[in-house]
Enzyme design. Structure first.
Site, PDB file in Angstrom:
ATOM      1  N   HIS A  75       0.811  -1.222   0.000  1.00  0.00           N
ATOM      2  CA  HIS A  75       0.000   0.000   0.000  1.00  0.00           C
ATOM      3  C   HIS A  75       0.850   1.279   0.000  1.00  0.00           C
ATOM      4  O   HIS A  75       2.031   1.239   0.236  1.00  0.00           O
ATOM      5  CB  HIS A  75      -1.058  -0.007   1.119  1.00  0.00           C
ATOM      6  CG  HIS A  75      -0.553   0.010   2.525  1.00  0.00           C
ATOM      7  ND1 HIS A  75      -1.402  -0.044   3.596  1.00  0.00           N
ATOM      8  CD2 HIS A  75       0.696   0.059   3.053  1.00  0.00           C
ATOM      9  CE1 HIS A  75      -0.699  -0.008   4.709  1.00  0.00           C
ATOM     10  NE2 HIS A  75       0.564   0.050   4.422  1.00  0.00           N
ATOM     11  N   GLU A  76       0.197   2.376  -0.341  1.00  0.00           N
ATOM     12  CA  GLU A  76       0.859   3.683  -0.481  1.00  0.00           C
ATOM     13  C   GLU A  76       1.949   3.617  -1.550  1.00  0.00           C
ATOM     14  O   GLU A  76       3.020   4.187  -1.401  1.00  0.00           O
ATOM     15  CB  GLU A  76       1.419   4.112   0.880  1.00  0.00           C
ATOM     16  CG  GLU A  76       1.664   5.594   1.044  1.00  0.00           C
ATOM     17  CD  GLU A  76       0.404   6.425   0.875  1.00  0.00           C
ATOM     18  OE1 GLU A  76      -0.642   6.071   1.432  1.00  0.00           O
ATOM     19  OE2 GLU A  76       0.470   7.431   0.156  1.00  0.00           O
TER      20      GLU A  76
END
Lengths: 596, 596
Positions: free
Chosen positions: A437-438
């Site tokens: 994620h990110e």
């Protein structure tokens, strides 16, 4: 304990001299004493509220019941506490009800929370990020309507970016925003997936910072706008009323189970209002201006999980008798604690090297963010450029390496580590989200090699090399550290050749080949950067050893030894990486899908 | 599909010429056709019975209810089927009701089962191992009493070794066996932990092959005896009656959840009978004679999980559109499937290289086991020595690397891979057990460097180097493979220097330092061995390319490309490992526990 307070202090005060930040007017009301009070307060919450729920939140996952996600009931008091104590807006200005605390201190406090319970810490962290977007780019009306309740912890903030067909490729989002008669108010329609804290019952409302495309907008990244989309909007009487954001599902996942990750249907009944933030079509730009912060946050999340696992396996290794020294063949001798086996020490040193090395980098980046925020002129510019360059590393190195370091923690506990009787298996599962994620690791590799190395005529890279060389110059003067400095110097020199080689491919127009191993380049840059951070730490530790008393002596010895470990076992990996990066064989490009 | 049938055939018939085994009298009734029938039968069971339960068995863990472990109800028919079809004793002689099948074929069949559902495959696999001990070392009476019901799948077999204070250090077990008036019958008392399939309700009885110390036995490893300890013993009338083996608990664990792992209390009421296998005090020796088999089994377990994860991520990558080619900036162009991104191909090649490389080694070891079993004279001796040497690698390389390859599978699926909507997160959890059980990776490092390299005046190592050099000689003649052969040759030469350096430390009495990095030495040997296996595969593939038709052409191209990948990205890691192994810095020995 799940973290080392001594190590935080070492970074803040001995390596980074964070108290010097108070010389800037913005931070002038603070001092080392107030910093320590913040950290002590964080520790209180971590120990009393967060850690006790760590296992329970993993076992009792969020569930979707009657269209609403129910989280662990223990989250409600936690969210309230974070709001009441002012943690959510602590970094913002006094005008905004904040405390003008440096990011360096706030991130150290966040680290303490996250080592205790990663899932629980995500809730306020996301609200801060969302509120930061509104206060930075939103109208006065938006700020006044939404941020106070977010700061108080009553309303949850989220970042609503990903869609079923647009994850890594954000430019392909299709959520549509149609203008209404009211200026700045749009009707939104679409789907968002993987929205962290996208719906839950520990707050009264959820405020999504959502990317969407205004009807008729240009294609691709240049047509993306940013909206505030509350789950419940305020009606004319100021009462909360549903805003047609329906929770279609909650994701069940390998770890990080305490945080509710939602699948949202937006405007299914043509009744979802979104409020434009800033100007149309500039949404991705706004989002990216907040990205450094979020990405350093993810790096910290990863390293906090790695730290908790390291501490758990260290405590176990100190108490678990098993086997004897290799040279001891007498079975009548008692077993030794496993921490005395070289291979167990190797696995502990690996964890210490990865987690404390990455933590040092993240604290350094936090200080760069503070300087970029409050300084001026060249100081500000250099800090910002260096922070931009380091951000993909600060996100990815801990994310990737803490998957491996939590694995080492499991290994130290052996069979016990694989059971749910100990927390290390949970840490192993939780760590695995961070390379995803990110921005996935691959995306950060492209960001580093494809953008950050080259922008501003390579000025950021130049500053990086200058800073490393300063450390090298210092270390070369210390006889104990000279061999390390020489090894890093040599590696750095070769890495510059590698960089030149790759940029040469770009200049020749061989774009695919230039970037095909960007992930490996990121790994190379990571190991060099952490090697640099270890040299910085070793310099302070080596210089402090002579006058240090007992406990501090042990601490500094540990730092110097871990630096040695890092150079012996980790920095050497740069050789293999560079051999590959300089190779002409483009096997990953030549490979065809039908050959798999 | 969760495995590649083509790859199994390639290994069995093109690389190993397994049909040549039928020239030995023991295997004379078999031929390629009968081998293929066995594999087809395995595939039927895998597809129809095992794979459909993969997820369910993970979600519905075994539970201890009223002193009995309840497993997924689907296990009962599976265990029955394995017994009925003769899988449990298929490798044993006709006299024993077996089919005299080569281990090569049986392990290929086992691989098929395990790719479908690792937990379910463990049940019969353990029974085979336990029965093998009884038939090899037990009295006629023991064999006749216990093995028929084990072969039929009615009774479960286990290996009961580990105790709370004796895991890696088996010599410290304290389970006590006191002689009774009846010869060969002992009363046992103690505790056993982490006993796979140690109790469950899919069989009628459980037969533990248990290590214990006879009262007054010598201390340490030389005082360990082996017993058959049934959960229920046969009374005078031949009826099953409880044997005072109480299930104190079932372990809840990160993965591998379908298999019941028990904590057993033995003889708490002084009524547990154990039947001595073979001679007193020789138990560990018997156990170790079966270890090659069990360890190759664990290697196969690991690679089967890695293979299933590879296949799942490959299928996803071929269908998931996301992003565009790096050189394609036009957002109106449709997205491309992610398999076309170089970095995704890299992660797929990594998985293919690890899993197919390790599978090739495991099939090679299986064939060595067959030859050691049925051949004579020098052929037999060479096969046994080489197998002994390769066993720690065949167990550890797949165990360690499939943790990483399943991680790559998760990464390819991105956020989806972290959810329970796809099986890759389960594979990631299941893979993590293998570096722990059946000897941790550290134990295998000590086994390789501390024993296998040196026994018989280094003859096993000498045979290994001879075999690799044969492959090198062949590859040097093929222009496409010459660069790979040269790279391996160079690495091998340097690895021999590393070995000489380490053995030099042993000769100087620096035992701790000699073995302090045995885990890294194991890793080095692993990457070289798998590099060798890839070169062997590449030779066949390259030679077959010219005459191959379409599908086969793709298959062989894939093999050649993956060999190239392995050398470019994996074999280069040997450089960094050797740099460390040659270093004089003994940081993991010098580090003190109080410095952590």
């Amino acid at each position: 304990m799940f973290f080392s307070k001594r190590d935080i202090q070492f970074n803040l005060y001995e390596v980074l001299h964070s108290e010097a930040l108070t010389q800037y007017p913005y931070f002038q009301d603070h001092n080392r004493e107030s910093f320590d009070m913040v950290l002590d307060a964080a520790q209180q919450i971590a120990e009393k509220m967060l850690y006790p729920l760590l296992t329970q939140m993993d076992r009792k996952e969020p569930q979707l019941v009657d269209g609403k996600i129910r989280v662990h009931p223990g989250m409600k008091p936690i969210v309230k506490q974070f709001g009441q104590d002012g943690w959510i807006n602590a970094g913002f200005s006094y005008d905004e009800g904040g405390q003008q605390l440096p990011a360096t201190i706030l991130n150290a406090a966040g680290f303490i929370f996250q080592t205790a319970n990663y899932s629980a810490s995500v809730f306020p962290f996301l609200t801060t990020g969302a509120a930061n977007l509104i206060r930075s780019f939103g109208s006065k009306a938006l700020i006044e309507t939404f941020t106070p309740k977010m700061y108080s912890g009553e309303w949850q903030g989220t970042m609503a970016l990903t869609e079923p067909n647009a994850g890594s490729s954000l430019s392909d989002i299709t959520t549509l925003a149609e203008p209404t008669e009211q200026e700045g108010v749009y009707k939104l329609k679409g789907q968002k997936i993987f929205i962290s804290c996208g719906d839950h019952d520990a707050c009264d409302n959820v405020v999504h910072l959502m990317l969407a495309k205004i009807k008729g907008a240009p294609l691709g990244a240049k047509g993306i706008s940013l909206f505030v989309v509350p789950q419940q909007r305020l009606d004319k009487d100021g009462e909360l009323t549903p805003n047609d954001v329906i929770t279609a599902g909650v994701y069940h996942k390998m770890g990080y189970k305490g945080a509710p990750i939602a699948h949202l249907m937006v405007g299914s009944n043509d009744d979802c209002e979104g409020y434009l933030v800033g100007e149309p079509h500039k949404g991705l730009g706004y989002m990216f201006q907040m990205m450094n912060e979020a990405r350093i946050g993810v790096g910290l999340n990863a390293v906090s999980i790695g730290t908790a696992a390291y501490q758990a396996s260290l405590a176990y290794a100190k108490e678990r008798p098993q086997g004897r020294k290799i040279s001891e063949k007498d079975p009548t001798k008692p077993q030794t604690n496993i921490i005395n086996h070289a291979d167990v020490k190797r696995m502990l040193l690996f964890q210490k090297a990865v987690t404390e090395g990455a933590f040092a980098l993240l604290m350094y980046c936090s200080k760069l963010a503070d300087i970029a925020h409050v300084a001026e002129g060249e100081t500000k510019e250099r800090a910002q450029l260096l922070l931009d360059l380091l951000t993909p590393i600060a996100k990815s190195y801990p994310s990737e390496m803490c998957c491996l370091s939590t694995s080492a923690a499991v290994q130290i506990l052996g069979g016990a580590g694989y059971t749910t009787d100990f927390p290390v298996e949970q840490y192993y599962r939780e760590a695995r989200i961070h390379p995803i994620h990110e921005g996935t690791t691959a995306i950060h590799g492209l960001d580093l090699l494809g953008r950050k190395i080259t922008i501003h005529q390579g000025k950021a890279a130049q500053i990086f090399f200058e800073e490393v060389r300063k450390t090298l110059a210092e270390a070369l003067e210390i006889s104990e550290l000279k061999p390390l400095a020489e090894q890093l110097q040599k590696t750095l020199g070769k890495a510059q050749q590698v960089t030149a080689h790759l940029l040469g491919l770009a200049q020749k127009g061989e774009i695919e080949k230039y970037l095909s191993d960007a992930t490996l380049y990121l790994e190379l840059f990571g190991v060099i950067t952490i090697g640099w951070q270890w040299l910085k730490q070793a310099i302070i530790a080596q210089q402090s050893l002579a006058q240090a008393h007992a406990a501090d002596h042990d601490f500094y010895q540990g730092k110097v030894m871990t630096a040695r470990y890092f150079y012996e076992y980790e920095l050497v990996k740069a050789d293999s990486l560079m051999k590959r990066l300089l190779s002409a064989d483009q096997v990953t490009i030549d490979m065809q899908s039908e050959w798999f």
